[in-house]
Write a protein that holds these residues in place. Structure first.
Motif, mmCIF file in Angstrom:
data_model
loop_
_atom_site.group_PDB
_atom_site.id
_atom_site.type_symbol
_atom_site.label_atom_id
_atom_site.label_comp_id
_atom_site.label_asym_id
_atom_site.label_seq_id
_atom_site.Cartn_x
_atom_site.Cartn_y
_atom_site.Cartn_z
ATOM 1 N N ALA A 64 0.965 -1.305 0.100
ATOM 2 C CA ALA A 64 0.033 0.022 0.084
ATOM 3 C C ALA A 64 1.036 1.080 -0.054
ATOM 4 C CB ALA A 64 -0.736 -0.083 1.169
ATOM 5 N N ILE A 65 1.969 1.383 0.827
ATOM 6 C CA ILE A 65 2.752 2.406 0.944
ATOM 7 C C ILE A 65 3.527 2.612 -0.484
ATOM 8 C CG2 ILE A 65 4.808 3.161 2.089
ATOM 9 C CD1 ILE A 65 3.631 1.901 4.822
ATOM 10 N N GLU A 66 4.149 1.486 -0.908
ATOM 11 C CA GLU A 66 4.816 1.856 -2.038
ATOM 12 C C GLU A 66 4.050 2.019 -3.229
ATOM 13 O OE1 GLU A 66 8.112 1.804 -2.226
ATOM 14 O OE2 GLU A 66 8.057 1.398 -0.125
ATOM 15 N N THR A 67 2.829 1.604 -3.542
ATOM 16 C CA THR A 67 1.984 1.886 -4.347
ATOM 17 C C THR A 67 1.554 3.235 -4.433
ATOM 18 O OG1 THR A 67 0.870 -0.249 -4.476
ATOM 19 C CG2 THR A 67 -0.292 1.391 -5.610
ATOM 20 N N PHE A 68 1.280 3.883 -3.261
ATOM 21 C CA PHE A 68 0.767 5.411 -2.889
ATOM 22 C C PHE A 68 1.836 6.161 -3.455
ATOM 23 C CE2 PHE A 68 0.546 9.120 -0.039
ATOM 24 C CZ PHE A 68 -0.727 9.417 -0.633
ATOM 25 N N LYS A 69 3.229 5.902 -2.985
ATOM 26 C CA LYS A 69 4.227 6.717 -3.401
ATOM 27 C C LYS A 69 4.647 6.766 -4.797
ATOM 28 C CE LYS A 69 8.043 5.474 -0.935
ATOM 29 N NZ LYS A 69 9.004 4.586 -0.044
ATOM 30 N N ALA A 70 4.379 5.688 -5.429
ATOM 31 C CA ALA A 70 4.712 5.687 -7.067
ATOM 32 C C ALA A 70 3.393 6.276 -7.819
ATOM 33 C CB ALA A 70 4.830 4.105 -7.375
ATOM 34 N N LYS A 71 2.199 6.256 -7.128
ATOM 35 C CA LYS A 71 1.132 6.671 -7.731
ATOM 36 C C LYS A 71 1.116 8.098 -7.729
ATOM 37 C CE LYS A 71 -3.923 6.319 -7.679
ATOM 38 N NZ LYS A 71 -3.992 5.154 -8.932
ATOM 39 N N TYR A 72 1.377 8.864 -6.554
ATOM 40 C CA TYR A 72 1.533 10.219 -6.414
ATOM 41 C C TYR A 72 2.744 10.955 -6.231
ATOM 42 C CZ TYR A 72 -3.534 9.158 -5.843
ATOM 43 O OH TYR A 72 -4.654 8.749 -5.841
ATOM 44 N N GLY A 73 3.833 10.345 -6.314
ATOM 45 C CA GLY A 73 5.248 10.911 -5.993
ATOM 46 C C GLY A 73 5.045 11.801 -4.596
ATOM 47 N N ILE A 74 4.494 11.110 -3.699
ATOM 48 C CA ILE A 74 4.564 11.721 -2.345
ATOM 49 C C ILE A 74 5.514 10.770 -1.292
ATOM 50 C CG2 ILE A 74 3.337 12.209 -0.095
ATOM 51 C CD1 ILE A 74 0.954 12.994 -2.307
ATOM 52 N N LYS A 75 6.695 11.464 -0.695
ATOM 53 C CA LYS A 75 7.283 10.759 0.389
ATOM 54 C C LYS A 75 6.371 10.339 1.384
ATOM 55 C CE LYS A 75 11.045 11.556 3.616
ATOM 56 N NZ LYS A 75 12.096 12.684 4.040
ATOM 57 N N VAL A 76 6.903 9.107 2.093
ATOM 58 C CA VAL A 76 6.178 8.653 3.121
ATOM 59 C C VAL A 76 6.998 8.321 4.275
ATOM 60 C CG1 VAL A 76 4.619 6.671 4.374
ATOM 61 C CG2 VAL A 76 4.393 7.491 1.815
ATOM 62 N N ASN A 77 6.744 9.215 5.224
ATOM 63 C CA ASN A 77 7.658 9.343 6.644
ATOM 64 C C ASN A 77 7.154 8.164 7.517
ATOM 65 O OD1 ASN A 77 9.532 9.690 8.621
ATOM 66 N ND2 ASN A 77 8.143 11.484 9.445
ATOM 67 N N GLU A 78 7.634 6.846 7.683
ATOM 68 C CA GLU A 78 7.218 6.173 8.465
ATOM 69 C C GLU A 78 7.747 6.069 9.919
ATOM 70 O OE1 GLU A 78 6.814 2.244 6.623
ATOM 71 O OE2 GLU A 78 7.450 3.123 4.825
ATOM 72 N N LEU A 79 6.803 6.149 10.994
ATOM 73 C CA LEU A 79 7.219 6.267 12.468
ATOM 74 C C LEU A 79 6.749 4.874 13.075
ATOM 75 C CD1 LEU A 79 5.553 9.579 13.432
ATOM 76 C CD2 LEU A 79 7.938 9.124 12.490
ATOM 77 N N ASN A 80 7.657 4.439 14.052
ATOM 78 C CA ASN A 80 7.524 3.244 14.767
ATOM 79 C C ASN A 80 6.632 2.319 14.267
ATOM 80 O OD1 ASN A 80 7.732 1.613 16.797
ATOM 81 N ND2 ASN A 80 6.899 2.928 18.388
ATOM 82 N N PRO A 81 6.931 1.298 13.359
ATOM 83 C CA PRO A 81 5.769 0.359 12.633
ATOM 84 C C PRO A 81 5.349 -0.385 13.984
ATOM 85 C CG PRO A 81 8.068 0.633 11.451
ATOM 86 C CD PRO A 81 8.095 1.360 12.911
ATOM 87 N N ASP A 82 5.939 -0.729 14.974
ATOM 88 C CA ASP A 82 5.371 -1.443 15.894
ATOM 89 C C ASP A 82 4.680 -0.927 17.137
ATOM 90 O OD1 ASP A 82 6.438 -3.723 14.705
ATOM 91 O OD2 ASP A 82 8.667 -3.328 15.541
ATOM 92 N N ALA A 83 4.231 0.331 17.018
ATOM 93 C CA ALA A 83 3.558 1.052 17.873
ATOM 94 C C ALA A 83 2.175 0.692 18.152
ATOM 95 C CB ALA A 83 3.319 2.707 17.486
ATOM 96 N N SER A 84 1.585 0.459 19.259
ATOM 97 C CA SER A 84 0.409 0.237 19.779
ATOM 98 C C SER A 84 -0.706 1.187 19.369
ATOM 99 C CB SER A 84 0.253 -0.379 21.194
ATOM 100 O OG SER A 84 0.504 1.036 22.107
ATOM 101 N N SER A 85 -1.658 0.770 19.380
ATOM 102 C CA SER A 85 -2.801 1.965 19.243
ATOM 103 C C SER A 85 -2.737 3.142 20.300
ATOM 104 C CB SER A 85 -4.364 1.321 19.330
ATOM 105 O OG SER A 85 -4.679 0.336 18.253
ATOM 106 N N ALA A 86 -2.782 2.685 21.413
ATOM 107 C CA ALA A 86 -2.604 3.701 22.486
ATOM 108 C C ALA A 86 -1.290 4.683 22.226
ATOM 109 C CB ALA A 86 -2.317 2.971 23.894
ATOM 110 N N GLU A 87 -0.398 4.036 21.779
ATOM 111 C CA GLU A 87 1.048 4.783 21.338
ATOM 112 C C GLU A 87 0.625 5.688 20.385
ATOM 113 O OE1 GLU A 87 4.397 1.966 23.318
ATOM 114 O OE2 GLU A 87 3.877 1.495 21.468
ATOM 115 N N GLU A 88 -0.001 5.072 19.115
ATOM 116 C CA GLU A 88 -0.281 6.192 18.166
ATOM 117 C C GLU A 88 -1.176 7.356 18.553
ATOM 118 O OE1 GLU A 88 -1.946 4.194 14.486
ATOM 119 O OE2 GLU A 88 -1.883 2.310 15.710
ATOM 120 N N ILE A 89 -2.198 7.232 19.529
ATOM 121 C CA ILE A 89 -2.846 8.452 20.271
ATOM 122 C C ILE A 89 -1.965 9.299 21.059
ATOM 123 C CG2 ILE A 89 -4.677 8.926 21.674
ATOM 124 C CD1 ILE A 89 -6.146 6.654 20.701
#
Length: 380
Positions: A71-96
């Motif tokens: 999904a991320i790679e397709t979005f980047k290629a489709k729109y040419g927008i950089k994706v800055n990915e924070l803490n892939p293993d964060a919990s729902s509470a940590e996201e909030i």
């Protein structure tokens, strides 16, 4: 964040319809309607604005979770927008908490979008953490799985499963009670900290259903994990694909789509079996939301448009997650037959139950508050 046949999906979605809908009455802006799943030019002003921002900041999106890598790679290629990915293993509470901690920041640590457990929806509204936005495919999202004002919307769902490393475990457990047997000493682990992780909390919830509890009573689930811990079977480590493969956590309790993703990625080394337990089958919905403080609000809206297009929904489905627009797409024959054929048999999921938001909130609070004093295992 998943089975063959239309009848299965009708049954599942009928169950989902029992979930209480969060009601509200204020209208919010929405994208100009487009053909379902297609960018016919209606989104071009949003695309242009998002490209000007140039970046989208995500959080807690492991690439093997619901096929987010594609999904991320397709979005980047489709729109040419950089994706800055924070803490892939964060919990729902940590996201909030990441939203709260960066209210005054427009820097790279401030998330634009979040993907959290269903129970967190009311908190997003109560604390003013989400920005309302209705995607162009809004009408095809079931009404009970979205906030009426567009503050959050369901994205996909799955059922709690056992992921088992068969190179280590000779007798694959088939139900929750099996996990208490001596043969599973130092083998059973959660995929998160049950004090803050929605996935781990849903494991406790499922154990409660299998141990005499109910959707309104999670205490038996806590007592189950107390017994599991006292028996020496519970491993207080947050399980990941690497710990599973090494045999450090050979039995992992996690969403079926994550387990199936591991099975595919590991390619038989080691051999993985994914088991839907005979009892305590619980389904969990996740939701998307845009941060009220998003540094890149237009990129965030475009990301939502992409995820809720047919293209985005099929990417989730390829990852084993049941996308929220599945029923609409099925009616329009928008799902490839080869992808439908890969879905597990419907009868495995016939017993799945869907807690309401109120039940989830009560369960989440009870588990977070009582885990330490009842179970006494510091999961990290």
């Amino acid at each position: 964040m998943f089975f063959s046949g239309k009848s299965h999906w009708v049954r599942l979605l009928s169950l989902v319809l029992l979930v209480a809908m969060l009601a509200s009455c204020t209208a919010t802006p929405t994208a100009k309607p487009a053909e379902p799943g297609a960018d016919n030019g209606a989104l071009q002003p949003l695309v242009d604005a998002a490209k000007q921002e140039g970046t989208l900041t995500t959080i807690a999106l492991p690439h093997d979770w619901c096929n987010y890598g594609e999904a991320i790679e397709t979005f980047k290629a489709k729109y040419g927008i950089k994706v800055n990915e924070l803490n892939p293993d964060a919990s729902s509470a940590e996201e909030i908490e990441a939203i709260k901690a960066n209210k005054e920041s427009k820097g790279p640590q401030a998330p634009d979008v979040i993907d959290v457990g269903y129970a967190f929806g009311p908190q997003l509204i109560d604390e003013g953490l989400a920005m309302p936005y209705k995607v162009s495919t809004w009408d095809s999202i079931p009404a009970n799985l979205k906030n009426a004002d567009g503050y959050w919307y369901g994205d996909y769902y799955g059922v709690m499963a056992f992921e088992v490393n068969k190179d280590v475990v000779q007798n694959v457990p088939q139900d929750w009670a099996d996990l208490l047997k001596p043969e599973y000493k130092n083998q059973v682990a959660l995929a998160g900290d049950p004090r803050i992780s929605a996935q781990a909390q849903m494991s406790v919830y499922a154990a409660a259903l299998a141990s005499g509890g109910s959707l309104d009573d999670v205490q038996p689930g806590l007592e189950f994990f107390k017994k599991l811990n006292e028996a020496g079977n519970f491993v207080p480590v947050i399980a990941k694909q690497s710990t599973l493969a090494k045999g450090e956590t050979p039995v992992v309790l996690r969403w079926d789509y994550n387990a199936l993703a591991d099975k595919k990625a590991l390619e038989g080394n080691p051999e993985i079996e994914v088991v839907i337990p005979k009892s305590g089958v619980i389904a969990g919905v996740y939701i998307q939301a845009i941060s009220a403080y998003a540094p890149h609000p237009n990129a965030a809206k475009l990301w939502m448009e992409f995820l809720y297009s047919d293209e985005g929904q099929l990417i989730w489905l390829k990852g084993g997650c049941r996308p929220v627009r599945f029923d609409d797409m099925l009616k329009r024959n928008a799902i490839p037959q080869d992808l439908l054929a890969q879905l597990p048999p419907a009868e495995l999921y016939a017993k799945a139950v869907f807690p309401s938001i109120e039940q989830l909130n009560a369960a989440r609070a009870a588990i977070a508050e009582n885990w330490d004093k009842v179970v006494g295992a510091d999961v990290k």
